[in-house]
Design a protein around this motif. Structure first.
Motif, PDB file in Angstrom:
ATOM      1  N   UNK A   1       0.850  -1.157  -0.057  1.00 45.30           N
ATOM      2  CA  UNK A   1       0.007  -0.034   0.140  1.00 45.30           C
ATOM      3  C   UNK A   1       0.947   1.472  -0.085  1.00 45.30           C
ATOM      4  N   UNK A   2       2.052   1.253   0.878  1.00 46.40           N
ATOM      5  CA  UNK A   2       2.830   2.342   0.976  1.00 46.40           C
ATOM      6  C   UNK A   2       3.558   2.760  -0.385  1.00 46.40           C
ATOM      7  N   UNK A   3       4.035   1.693  -1.043  1.00 47.06           N
ATOM      8  CA  UNK A   3       4.822   1.654  -2.101  1.00 47.06           C
ATOM      9  C   UNK A   3       3.789   2.347  -3.193  1.00 47.06           C
ATOM     10  N   UNK A   4       2.689   1.845  -3.435  1.00 49.68           N
ATOM     11  CA  UNK A   4       1.653   2.179  -4.296  1.00 49.68           C
ATOM     12  C   UNK A   4       1.399   3.611  -4.266  1.00 49.68           C
ATOM     13  N   UNK A   5       1.626   4.279  -3.045  1.00 52.28           N
ATOM     14  CA  UNK A   5       1.484   5.600  -2.627  1.00 52.28           C
ATOM     15  C   UNK A   5       2.685   6.610  -2.910  1.00 52.28           C
ATOM     16  N   UNK A   6       3.566   6.297  -3.223  1.00 54.26           N
ATOM     17  CA  UNK A   6       5.045   6.827  -3.642  1.00 54.26           C
ATOM     18  C   UNK A   6       5.805   6.865  -2.514  1.00 54.26           C
ATOM     19  N   UNK A   7       5.793   5.976  -1.588  1.00 51.82           N
ATOM     20  CA  UNK A   7       6.782   5.647  -0.424  1.00 51.82           C
ATOM     21  C   UNK A   7       7.947   4.874  -0.756  1.00 51.82           C
ATOM     22  N   UNK A   8       8.986   5.031  -0.129  1.00 51.78           N
ATOM     23  CA  UNK A   8      10.128   4.211   0.011  1.00 51.78           C
ATOM     24  C   UNK A   8       9.981   3.331   1.352  1.00 51.78           C
ATOM     25  N   UNK A   9      10.115   2.170   1.340  1.00 49.71           N
ATOM     26  CA  UNK A   9       9.782   1.525   2.762  1.00 49.71           C
ATOM     27  C   UNK A   9      11.334   0.750   3.107  1.00 49.71           C
ATOM     28  N   UNK A  10      11.643   1.246   4.442  1.00 51.29           N
ATOM     29  CA  UNK A  10      13.093   0.696   4.996  1.00 51.29           C
ATOM     30  C   UNK A  10      12.561  -0.198   6.039  1.00 51.29           C
ATOM     31  N   UNK A  11      13.278  -1.282   6.206  1.00 54.40           N
ATOM     32  CA  UNK A  11      13.265  -2.028   7.275  1.00 54.40           C
ATOM     33  C   UNK A  11      14.480  -2.228   8.206  1.00 54.40           C
ATOM     34  N   UNK A  12      14.475  -1.831   9.432  1.00 50.78           N
ATOM     35  CA  UNK A  12      15.522  -1.823  10.165  1.00 50.78           C
ATOM     36  C   UNK A  12      16.125  -3.291  10.598  1.00 50.78           C
ATOM     37  N   UNK A  13      17.165  -3.465  11.256  1.00 48.16           N
ATOM     38  CA  UNK A  13      17.773  -4.692  11.603  1.00 48.16           C
ATOM     39  C   UNK A  13      16.674  -5.570  12.575  1.00 48.16           C
ATOM     40  N   UNK A  14      15.877  -4.936  13.499  1.00 48.45           N
ATOM     41  CA  UNK A  14      15.183  -5.700  14.138  1.00 48.45           C
ATOM     42  C   UNK A  14      13.660  -5.793  13.616  1.00 48.45           C
ATOM     43  N   UNK A  15      13.151  -5.402  12.339  1.00 50.08           N
ATOM     44  CA  UNK A  15      12.044  -5.446  11.643  1.00 50.08           C
ATOM     45  C   UNK A  15      11.161  -4.084  11.607  1.00 50.08           C
ATOM     46  N   UNK A  16      11.598  -3.194  12.395  1.00 53.23           N
ATOM     47  CA  UNK A  16      10.613  -2.021  12.443  1.00 53.23           C
ATOM     48  C   UNK A  16      10.449  -1.389  10.982  1.00 53.23           C
TER      49      UNK A  16
ATOM     50  N   UNK B   1      -1.711  12.272  -1.141  1.00 53.72           N
ATOM     51  CA  UNK B   1      -1.470  12.040  -2.703  1.00 53.72           C
ATOM     52  C   UNK B   1      -2.730  12.542  -3.566  1.00 53.72           C
ATOM     53  N   UNK B   2      -3.970  12.329  -3.003  1.00 56.99           N
ATOM     54  CA  UNK B   2      -5.146  12.848  -3.813  1.00 56.99           C
ATOM     55  C   UNK B   2      -5.025  14.356  -3.751  1.00 56.99           C
ATOM     56  N   UNK B   3      -4.552  14.971  -2.886  1.00 53.07           N
ATOM     57  CA  UNK B   3      -4.555  16.594  -2.940  1.00 53.07           C
ATOM     58  C   UNK B   3      -3.373  16.950  -4.105  1.00 53.07           C
TER      59      UNK B   3
END
Length: 143
Positions: free
Chosen positions: A58-73, A120-122
């Protein structure tokens, strides 16, 4: 619900789509459903993995980058118009207690996703990056 956001010199009126937010809540409740209204989505278990994939997509579809740290956050970030500014962050957790409820934790995540959709809609960007955070194992329960 309507909020006024001062992204530039001109105030921007934004409205949250309560029906869409409710639909997301019901859609994500299928990941780890337990009984009629309960939830069993322990951190890093299969149901948590499924809802985490949903959140990332969902977040990538909205133009976000997604990062996951070493413990999964997970940190889903929509860039701002002024690189280098500190991020505005909201979020919570996708995992639940062994017999948690549908609203436990995920409402903070879904509110963040709804904010991303409204932005995004705005067609406008915030000056600051906007990040939705999923804290891993916030509930302190694992399979």
């Amino acid at each position: 619900m309507t909020a006024v956001l001062q992204a530039t010199d001109v105030p921007l009126r934004l409205s949250v789509d309560a029906d869409r937010l409710w639909a997301d809540l019901l859609a994500t409740a299928r990941f780890g459903a337990h009984g009629e209204t309960g939830m069993h989505r322990l951190a890093l278990g299969s149901a948590d993995e499924e809802v985490r994939r949903w959140f990332e997509a969902e977040c990538r579809a909205l133009g976000c980058t997604v990062e996951v740290d070493r413990i999964g956050n997970m940190f889903a970030t929509l860039p701002g118009s002024e690189p280098g500014l500190a991020a505005i962050a909201v979020g919570s957790h996708l995992d639940t207690q062994p017999a948690g409820g549908r609203f436990d934790g995920i409402l903070g995540i879904l509110a963040g996703v709804e904010i991303l959709r409204v932005l995004k809609a705005s067609g406008r960007a915030l000056r600051h990056p906007f990040t939705v955070v999923n804290w891993t194992n916030e509930e302190g329960q694992t399979p």
